[in-house]
Design an enzyme around this catalytic site. Structure first.
Site, PDB file in Angstrom:
ATOM      1  N   CYS A  73       1.026  -1.433   0.051  1.00 55.68           N
ATOM      2  CA  CYS A  73      -0.056   0.316   0.042  1.00 55.68           C
ATOM      3  C   CYS A  73       1.293   0.977  -0.399  1.00 55.68           C
ATOM      4  O   CYS A  73       1.863   1.471   1.130  1.00 55.68           O
ATOM      5  CB  CYS A  73      -0.708   0.274   1.237  1.00 55.68           C
ATOM      6  SG  CYS A  73      -2.448   1.761   1.775  1.00 55.68           S
ATOM      7  N   CYS A 165      -8.151   0.314  -0.547  1.00 58.22           N
ATOM      8  CA  CYS A 165      -7.078  -0.275   1.189  1.00 58.22           C
ATOM      9  C   CYS A 165      -6.875  -2.100   0.969  1.00 58.22           C
ATOM     10  O   CYS A 165      -7.689  -3.063   0.471  1.00 58.22           O
ATOM     11  CB  CYS A 165      -8.137  -0.632   2.701  1.00 58.22           C
ATOM     12  SG  CYS A 165      -7.791  -1.191   3.426  1.00 58.22           S
ATOM     13  N   GLN A 301     -17.286  -9.829  14.475  1.00 58.86           N
ATOM     14  CA  GLN A 301     -15.928 -10.307  13.590  1.00 58.86           C
ATOM     15  C   GLN A 301     -15.765 -10.039  12.459  1.00 58.86           C
ATOM     16  O   GLN A 301     -16.220  -9.924  11.305  1.00 58.86           O
ATOM     17  CB  GLN A 301     -15.420 -11.860  14.072  1.00 58.86           C
ATOM     18  CG  GLN A 301     -15.550 -12.618  15.533  1.00 58.86           C
ATOM     19  CD  GLN A 301     -14.353 -11.551  16.676  1.00 58.86           C
ATOM     20  OE1 GLN A 301     -13.520 -11.255  15.504  1.00 58.86           O
ATOM     21  NE2 GLN A 301     -14.602 -11.895  17.804  1.00 58.86           N
ATOM     22  N   TYR A 330     -19.290 -12.307  27.876  1.00 56.43           N
ATOM     23  CA  TYR A 330     -18.489 -11.211  27.114  1.00 56.43           C
ATOM     24  C   TYR A 330     -19.469 -12.046  25.147  1.00 56.43           C
ATOM     25  O   TYR A 330     -18.530 -12.168  24.380  1.00 56.43           O
ATOM     26  CB  TYR A 330     -17.976 -11.267  26.846  1.00 56.43           C
ATOM     27  CG  TYR A 330     -16.195 -10.944  28.683  1.00 56.43           C
ATOM     28  CD1 TYR A 330     -17.386  -9.814  28.543  1.00 56.43           C
ATOM     29  CD2 TYR A 330     -16.722 -11.430  29.440  1.00 56.43           C
ATOM     30  CE1 TYR A 330     -16.502  -9.035  29.676  1.00 56.43           C
ATOM     31  CE2 TYR A 330     -15.976 -11.418  30.274  1.00 56.43           C
ATOM     32  CZ  TYR A 330     -15.473 -10.056  31.382  1.00 56.43           C
ATOM     33  OH  TYR A 330     -15.342  -9.504  31.798  1.00 56.43           O
ATOM     34  N   GLU A 351     -23.482 -10.735  28.444  1.00 56.55           N
ATOM     35  CA  GLU A 351     -23.356  -9.515  27.405  1.00 56.55           C
ATOM     36  C   GLU A 351     -23.929  -8.407  27.863  1.00 56.55           C
ATOM     37  O   GLU A 351     -24.702  -8.381  28.048  1.00 56.55           O
ATOM     38  CB  GLU A 351     -23.924 -10.038  25.588  1.00 56.55           C
ATOM     39  CG  GLU A 351     -23.481  -9.256  24.884  1.00 56.55           C
ATOM     40  CD  GLU A 351     -22.236  -7.863  24.506  1.00 56.55           C
ATOM     41  OE1 GLU A 351     -20.817  -8.704  24.569  1.00 56.55           O
ATOM     42  OE2 GLU A 351     -22.496  -6.803  23.947  1.00 56.55           O
ATOM     43  N   ASP A 400     -14.608 -13.937  26.836  1.00 53.09           N
ATOM     44  CA  ASP A 400     -13.737 -13.147  24.929  1.00 53.09           C
ATOM     45  C   ASP A 400     -14.001 -12.060  25.518  1.00 53.09           C
ATOM     46  O   ASP A 400     -14.522 -11.191  24.862  1.00 53.09           O
ATOM     47  CB  ASP A 400     -14.790 -13.999  24.243  1.00 53.09           C
ATOM     48  CG  ASP A 400     -14.193 -13.387  22.745  1.00 53.09           C
ATOM     49  OD1 ASP A 400     -13.380 -12.005  22.743  1.00 53.09           O
ATOM     50  OD2 ASP A 400     -14.683 -13.587  21.431  1.00 53.09           O
ATOM     51  N   CYS A 427      -7.890 -10.115  23.266  1.00 55.47           N
ATOM     52  CA  CYS A 427      -8.058  -9.901  22.426  1.00 55.47           C
ATOM     53  C   CYS A 427      -6.395  -8.901  22.171  1.00 55.47           C
ATOM     54  O   CYS A 427      -5.763  -8.065  22.179  1.00 55.47           O
ATOM     55  CB  CYS A 427      -8.672  -9.051  21.334  1.00 55.47           C
ATOM     56  SG  CYS A 427      -9.333  -7.511  22.648  1.00 55.47           S
TER      57      CYS A 427
HETATM   58  N1  SAH Z   1     -17.629 -13.048  21.782  1.00 54.38           N
HETATM   59  C1  SAH Z   1     -17.966 -12.720  20.893  1.00 54.38           C
HETATM   60  C2  SAH Z   1     -18.244 -11.147  21.199  1.00 54.38           C
HETATM   61  C3  SAH Z   1     -16.377 -10.871  21.573  1.00 54.38           C
HETATM   62  S1  SAH Z   1     -15.891  -9.155  22.000  1.00 54.38           S
HETATM   63  C4  SAH Z   1     -17.781 -12.375  18.764  1.00 54.38           C
HETATM   64  O1  SAH Z   1     -16.311 -13.157  19.092  1.00 54.38           O
HETATM   65  O2  SAH Z   1     -18.201 -11.986  18.191  1.00 54.38           O
HETATM   66  C5  SAH Z   1     -16.360  -8.046  23.452  1.00 54.38           C
HETATM   67  C6  SAH Z   1     -18.091  -8.096  23.779  1.00 54.38           C
HETATM   68  O3  SAH Z   1     -18.386  -7.899  25.193  1.00 54.38           O
HETATM   69  C7  SAH Z   1     -18.849  -7.058  22.856  1.00 54.38           C
HETATM   70  O4  SAH Z   1     -19.779  -7.514  22.134  1.00 54.38           O
HETATM   71  C8  SAH Z   1     -18.378  -6.259  23.962  1.00 54.38           C
HETATM   72  O5  SAH Z   1     -19.841  -5.790  24.202  1.00 54.38           O
HETATM   73  C9  SAH Z   1     -18.495  -6.999  25.449  1.00 54.38           C
HETATM   74  N2  SAH Z   1     -18.606  -6.461  26.614  1.00 54.38           N
HETATM   75  C10 SAH Z   1     -17.936  -5.785  26.882  1.00 54.38           C
HETATM   76  N3  SAH Z   1     -17.599  -5.103  28.536  1.00 54.38           N
HETATM   77  C11 SAH Z   1     -18.726  -6.338  28.875  1.00 54.38           C
HETATM   78  C12 SAH Z   1     -18.889  -6.356  30.266  1.00 54.38           C
HETATM   79  N4  SAH Z   1     -18.797  -5.955  30.996  1.00 54.38           N
HETATM   80  N5  SAH Z   1     -20.148  -7.830  30.669  1.00 54.38           N
HETATM   81  C13 SAH Z   1     -20.229  -8.246  29.188  1.00 54.38           C
HETATM   82  N6  SAH Z   1     -20.445  -7.697  28.366  1.00 54.38           N
HETATM   83  C14 SAH Z   1     -19.149  -6.472  27.958  1.00 54.38           C
END
Ligand code: SAH
Length: 473
Positions: A73, A165, A301, A330, A351, A400, A427
């Protein structure tokens, strides 16, 4: 010796920092040099000097590193979206593997030998370009007043015109050119952050990699239909795969890209994508598929191919036999939960975003999955509350979390629940290392750990960890 601003130094790059910057030393003095690659010998100019270290600008590469490559790029250095494009992909993977390893040792306090024993080799991408299924492009004008779209230059709100991009799908180019063409022909203005005037703010694109379906959503500074909207629709719908065209209303003077209201002006409200379970020995596909309906506002994702690998590993690590009760904390739109549900007795997802939970429930229904239940709330509140009131049980807990990692109250309750296994998908390996330390002190041990590259050319890396409960603790 101490150096000052504008000093020019020659230095060999020995290491790479967490932001992808090259690190070199002159005597005991450390230099952080953006765009320099490990193994390069460079001259650099000091921009900001401190007592023991300085931030410097790359002036010239005197001897290029054996891992230095020509970035594909041409906006690579200005843009800042990619930090590692000048490094071979092999070297990028090594950098990421090391980043996780160093954090576990430095922050987690684990022994080097132990970390090396439990770590499986990083899962790279087959093609580390054109992998993102989603992109958001700001629209504006250049110095001559021409309409442009592209990316913000690193840490600024100046737009670099770039419709090509290297991380996004090829379709983006034609979509962006079509929208710009429509704007030019019909006198449609770009939004101006300084005045709050002008119509089009951002162009959002999404593509379902398995379905080929494309979604375009224009973020607009009006509640009304766009002038000559039919012409826009007419030209966008000529693009193969176009499935959904919508407007997102954002009339606020804010940096937040999307407003809350979405109006479909052509086609469907959502596009479909499928995530398939992969065999974790060679990552070939197996037949289990889960479909997701994605709207412009849904979280999903961004690298679907690597996501399949990451989730398949999480599923393997969970070691399910069909008898287990699993909590997925999460859980977002339930992507991992629905994967787990195919092999568990019952899955519970938690979530914080209500809309995501609505999507999760809908996705369970579409896929006819009856053994997944979802709760809205903070993991650190929902889990302790349910544990105290209902004495809930878990055989396996999957987490997660976002970059900041898990809240202490959440980790604490997980420990009290004494699941046989914990699968941690992360992450950010720094907060991962911090949380693993807490879980290990509470009676768990790391059994396996594997990094997965979801974001080639950038410094980011995902990690999945299997923890098992140590008997008798
Ligand atoms: N496992 C899912 C999302 C992971 S990203 C996937 O793979 O698609 C992390 C996620 O945690 C997000 O959706 C965010 O909104 C949520 N999150 C952030 N803080 C949180 C909390 N305190 N309790 C529950 N969820 C939360």
């Amino acid at each position: 010796m101490e150096y000052k601003k504008n000093d020019i130094l020659t230095v060999t790059i020995e290491d790479m920092g967490i932001g992808g910057e090259g690190i070199g030393r002159v005597g005991g003095y450390t230099l952080f040099i953006k765009d320099a690659v490990i193994g390069d010998v460079v001259t650099c100019k000091i921009m900001k000097a401190n007592k023991n270290y300085a931030y410097a600008k790359l002036e010239k590469v005197l001897t290029p590193s054996s891992v230095r490559v020509e970035p594909p790029c041409k906006y690579y250095r200005q843009c800042g979206g990619c930090q590692l494009q000048a490094m071979s992909y092999e070297a990028q993977l090594e950098y990421k593997q090391n980043k996780v390893r160093n954090n576990l040792i430095r922050i987690g306090g684990f022994e080097k030998e132990f970390v090396d024993r439990v770590t499986e080799s990083i899962v790279g991408m087959d093609v580390p370009y054109y992998y993102r299924n989603k992109a958001q492009f700001p629209v504006g004008t250049d110095k001559e007043g021409n309409l442009i779209t592209g990316f913000y230059a690193g840490r600024t709100h100046d737009i670099i015109a770039n419709t090509d991009c290297a991380l996004g799908v090829n379709d983006n180019r034609i979509i962006l050119e079509t929208v710009l063409g429509y704007m030019k022909e019909n006198g449609i203005t770009a939004y101006d952050e300084k005045t709050g005037e002008g119509l089009i703010r951002h162009i959002l694109t999404r593509k379902g990699f398995t379905s080929g379906e494309i979604m375009v959503c224009l973020v607009v500074n009006t509640k009304k239909p766009l002038p000559c909207q039919d012409k826009l629709i007419d030209s966008l719908t000529r693009i193969p795969g176009m499935t959904s065209v919508s407007l997102n209303v954002n009339t606020e003077r804010t940096n937040v890209i999307m407003g809350k209201e979405v109006r479909t002006i052509w086609g469907k409200d959502t596009i479909t994508d499928t995530i398939r379970v992969r065999n974790t020995s060679d990552f070939s596909l197996t037949d289990k598929e889960i479909s997701f309906q994605i709207s412009p506002l849904s979280f999903y994702q961004v690298n679907p191919i690597q996501t399949e690998k990451l989730y398949s590993l999480a599923l393997e690590y969970a070691g399910l036999t069909g008898q287990e009760t699993v909590w997925d904390l999460y859980c977002g739109i339930g992507t991992i939960s629905l994967f787990l549900a195919s092999k568990a007795r019952q899955v519970y997802g938690v979530e914080i975003v209500p809309q995501a939970i609505e999507d999760a429930r809908k996705n369970a229904e579409i896929n006819e999955i009856g053994n997944a239940e979802f709760f809205v709330g903070k993991a650190e509140e929902v889990l302790p509350e349910k544990y105290k009131k209902e004495g809930i049980h878990a055989d396996v807990i999957v987490v997660d979390p976002p970059r900041k990692g898990c809240d202490e109250a959440c980790l604490d309750t997980m420990l009290k629940m004494q699941p046989k296994r914990i699968v941690y998908v992360s992450c950010d390996s720094a907060t991962l290392a911090r949380d693993l330390k807490v879980l290990c002190a509470g009676g768990y041990e790391i059994t396996k750990l594997r990094a997965v590259d979801q974001f080639g050319q950038t410094v980011h890396v995902e990690t999945v960890v299997l923890m098992s409960r140590v008997e008798g603790k």
